[in-house]
Design a protein around this motif. Structure first.
Motif, PDB file in Angstrom:
ATOM      1  N   ASP A 166       3.782  -3.215  -6.823  1.00  0.00           N
ATOM      2  CA  ASP A 166       4.059  -4.635  -6.456  1.00  0.00           C
ATOM      3  C   ASP A 166       5.746  -4.512  -5.904  1.00  0.00           C
ATOM      4  O   ASP A 166       6.329  -3.483  -5.850  1.00  0.00           O
ATOM      5  N   LYS A 167       5.937  -5.537  -5.038  1.00  0.00           N
ATOM      6  CA  LYS A 167       7.284  -5.740  -4.654  1.00  0.00           C
ATOM      7  C   LYS A 167       7.354  -7.444  -4.563  1.00  0.00           C
ATOM      8  O   LYS A 167       6.499  -8.136  -4.817  1.00  0.00           O
ATOM      9  N   ILE A 168       8.687  -7.761  -4.725  1.00  0.00           N
ATOM     10  CA  ILE A 168       9.004  -9.116  -4.623  1.00  0.00           C
ATOM     11  C   ILE A 168       9.734  -9.400  -3.341  1.00  0.00           C
ATOM     12  O   ILE A 168      10.608  -8.563  -3.000  1.00  0.00           O
ATOM     13  N   ILE A 225       0.779  10.867  -4.958  1.00  0.00           N
ATOM     14  CA  ILE A 225       0.863  12.321  -5.286  1.00  0.00           C
ATOM     15  C   ILE A 225       2.275  12.942  -5.159  1.00  0.00           C
ATOM     16  O   ILE A 225       2.758  13.314  -6.015  1.00  0.00           O
ATOM     17  N   ALA A 226       2.796  12.441  -3.993  1.00  0.00           N
ATOM     18  CA  ALA A 226       4.396  13.116  -3.515  1.00  0.00           C
ATOM     19  C   ALA A 226       5.292  12.663  -4.642  1.00  0.00           C
ATOM     20  O   ALA A 226       6.207  13.469  -4.917  1.00  0.00           O
ATOM     21  N   ALA A 227       5.027  11.326  -5.276  1.00  0.00           N
ATOM     22  CA  ALA A 227       5.802  10.789  -6.073  1.00  0.00           C
ATOM     23  C   ALA A 227       5.381  10.973  -7.600  1.00  0.00           C
ATOM     24  O   ALA A 227       6.054  10.462  -8.462  1.00  0.00           O
ATOM     25  N   TRP A 273      15.090 -10.854   1.515  1.00  0.00           N
ATOM     26  CA  TRP A 273      15.527  -9.880   0.566  1.00  0.00           C
ATOM     27  C   TRP A 273      14.221  -9.212   0.096  1.00  0.00           C
ATOM     28  O   TRP A 273      13.240  -9.964   0.035  1.00  0.00           O
ATOM     29  N   GLU A 274      14.063  -8.114  -0.444  1.00  0.00           N
ATOM     30  CA  GLU A 274      13.060  -7.465  -1.043  1.00  0.00           C
ATOM     31  C   GLU A 274      13.419  -6.622  -2.367  1.00  0.00           C
ATOM     32  O   GLU A 274      14.448  -6.054  -2.236  1.00  0.00           O
ATOM     33  N   TRP A 275      12.294  -6.508  -3.235  1.00  0.00           N
ATOM     34  CA  TRP A 275      12.699  -5.566  -4.387  1.00  0.00           C
ATOM     35  C   TRP A 275      11.404  -4.899  -4.515  1.00  0.00           C
ATOM     36  O   TRP A 275      10.484  -5.304  -4.477  1.00  0.00           O
ATOM     37  N   HIS A 276      11.410  -3.448  -4.626  1.00  0.00           N
ATOM     38  CA  HIS A 276      10.265  -2.742  -4.589  1.00  0.00           C
ATOM     39  C   HIS A 276       9.863  -1.943  -6.003  1.00  0.00           C
ATOM     40  O   HIS A 276      10.911  -1.165  -6.315  1.00  0.00           O
ATOM     41  N   MET A 277       8.970  -2.327  -6.569  1.00  0.00           N
ATOM     42  CA  MET A 277       8.736  -1.300  -7.682  1.00  0.00           C
ATOM     43  C   MET A 277       8.496   0.080  -7.395  1.00  0.00           C
ATOM     44  O   MET A 277       9.178   0.928  -8.379  1.00  0.00           O
ATOM     45  N   TRP A 278       8.230   0.512  -6.325  1.00  0.00           N
ATOM     46  CA  TRP A 278       8.221   2.045  -5.832  1.00  0.00           C
ATOM     47  C   TRP A 278       9.479   2.519  -5.861  1.00  0.00           C
ATOM     48  O   TRP A 278       9.649   3.885  -6.043  1.00  0.00           O
ATOM     49  N   ASP A 279      10.652   1.803  -5.687  1.00  0.00           N
ATOM     50  CA  ASP A 279      11.932   2.202  -5.866  1.00  0.00           C
ATOM     51  C   ASP A 279      12.488   2.730  -7.302  1.00  0.00           C
ATOM     52  O   ASP A 279      13.607   3.185  -7.529  1.00  0.00           O
ATOM     53  N   HIS A 280      11.741   2.319  -8.187  1.00  0.00           N
ATOM     54  CA  HIS A 280      12.185   2.358  -9.587  1.00  0.00           C
ATOM     55  C   HIS A 280      11.107   3.037 -10.387  1.00  0.00           C
ATOM     56  O   HIS A 280      10.734   2.855 -11.697  1.00  0.00           O
ATOM     57  N   VAL A 337       0.803  -1.297  -0.031  1.00  0.00           N
ATOM     58  CA  VAL A 337       0.047   0.045   0.099  1.00  0.00           C
ATOM     59  C   VAL A 337       0.725   1.162   0.063  1.00  0.00           C
ATOM     60  O   VAL A 337       1.900   1.380   0.662  1.00  0.00           O
ATOM     61  N   LYS A 338       0.433   2.074  -0.817  1.00  0.00           N
ATOM     62  CA  LYS A 338       1.116   3.602  -0.763  1.00  0.00           C
ATOM     63  C   LYS A 338      -0.188   4.520  -0.852  1.00  0.00           C
ATOM     64  O   LYS A 338      -1.241   4.294  -1.555  1.00  0.00           O
ATOM     65  N   SER A 339      -0.258   5.368   0.111  1.00  0.00           N
ATOM     66  CA  SER A 339      -1.384   6.257   0.374  1.00  0.00           C
ATOM     67  C   SER A 339      -1.460   7.092  -0.566  1.00  0.00           C
ATOM     68  O   SER A 339      -0.379   7.380  -1.609  1.00  0.00           O
ATOM     69  N   PHE A 340      -2.679   7.943  -0.853  1.00  0.00           N
ATOM     70  CA  PHE A 340      -3.201   8.732  -1.654  1.00  0.00           C
ATOM     71  C   PHE A 340      -1.813   9.950  -1.762  1.00  0.00           C
ATOM     72  O   PHE A 340      -1.244  10.387  -2.591  1.00  0.00           O
TER      73      PHE A 340
END
Length: 173
Positions: A114-116, A97-99, A131-138, A90-93
Motif C-alpha cells: 500500500d501507499k497513501i 525478493i531483493a527486499a 504528498w506520498e507515504w509508501h509502505m515499501w519504505d517501512h 506494484v513491486k515486481s517479483f
C-alpha cells in the motif's frame, strides 16, 4: 435517508461505488470502480474518486488506475480540500525478493504494498499528488541477513514484516 429511515434523495453514477461521503453542502464524494485496470485483482479495487453536486452533476473526476497503481477501499477529505487515498503499488517479483520477501510465497507477478497519496484536486478532471507515504519504505524482514532491511521483527514495532502471512498462505496467481 432521513432519521425515520426514508430515502429522501439518490444519486446515480455510471460506475460501481464503494464508499461515499455526503458533505454539508450536499455534494457527494464517491470512490468508484474504474472498469479498466489491467493488473489488480484484490479486494476493494476502485481507481476513481468522483464528486457530484446535489443534482448529480459531476464536479470532479480523479482517475488513479493503471498498471502500476490503483486506489482501493477508502479515502478521506481533508479540511484543506485535499484528499487522502490508499492505493496499491506494484513491486515486481525481483523487487520483492531483493527486499527479503520469501520467494516460495511470492507470486511471479510480484506484490502490491500500500501507499497513501494526498491529492490536490484540479477540477473538473485530475489532481496533483502533493504528498506520498509508501509502505515499501517501512519494511523489515528476518529471512535474509544479506538484505539491507534485515532485522529482528519483534524489535522493530514501527516496521512492517514483508513476510507477514507469507508462510500461511499460498502465493496469489
Amino acid at each position: 435517508m432521513n432519521t425515520d429511515g426514508e430515502i429522501v434523495h439518490t444519486w446515480k453514477g455510471k460506475l460501481n461505488a464503494l464508499h461515499s461521503y455526503l458533505l454539508e453542502n450536499g455534494n457527494l464524494f464517491r470512490l468508484e470502480r474504474d472498469p479498466d485496470f489491467p493488473v489488480f485483482a484484490a479486494g476493494g479495487q476502485s481507481g476513481r474518486i468522483m464528486e457530484y453536486d446535489w443534482n448529480g452533476n459531476l464536479l470532479w473526476d480523479f482517475k488513479y488506475a493503471n498498471e502500476n497503481e490503483l486506489t482501493h477501499h477508502d479515502f478521506e477529505i481533508m479540511p484543506n480540500g485535499n484528499i487522502l487515498a490508499i492505493a496499491y503499488e506494484v513491486k515486481s517479483f525481483d523487487e520483492a525478493i531483493a527486499a527479503g520477501r520469501n520467494p516460495e510465497h511470492t507470486a511471479k507477478a510480484g506484490i502490491w504494498p500500500d501507499k497513501i497519496i494526498e491529492i490536490k484536486p484540479t477540477k473538473p478532471y485530475g489532481g496533483e499528488i502533493v504528498w506520498e507515504w509508501h509502505m515499501w519504505d517501512h519494511m523489515i524482514q528476518d529471512l535474509d541477513s544479506t538484505k539491507l532491511n534485515y532485522g529482528i521483527v519483534a524489535n522493530k514495532p514501527g516496521k512492517i514484516n514483508i513476510n507477514a502471512l507469507g508462510s500461511e498462505l499460498p502465493p496469489m496467481t
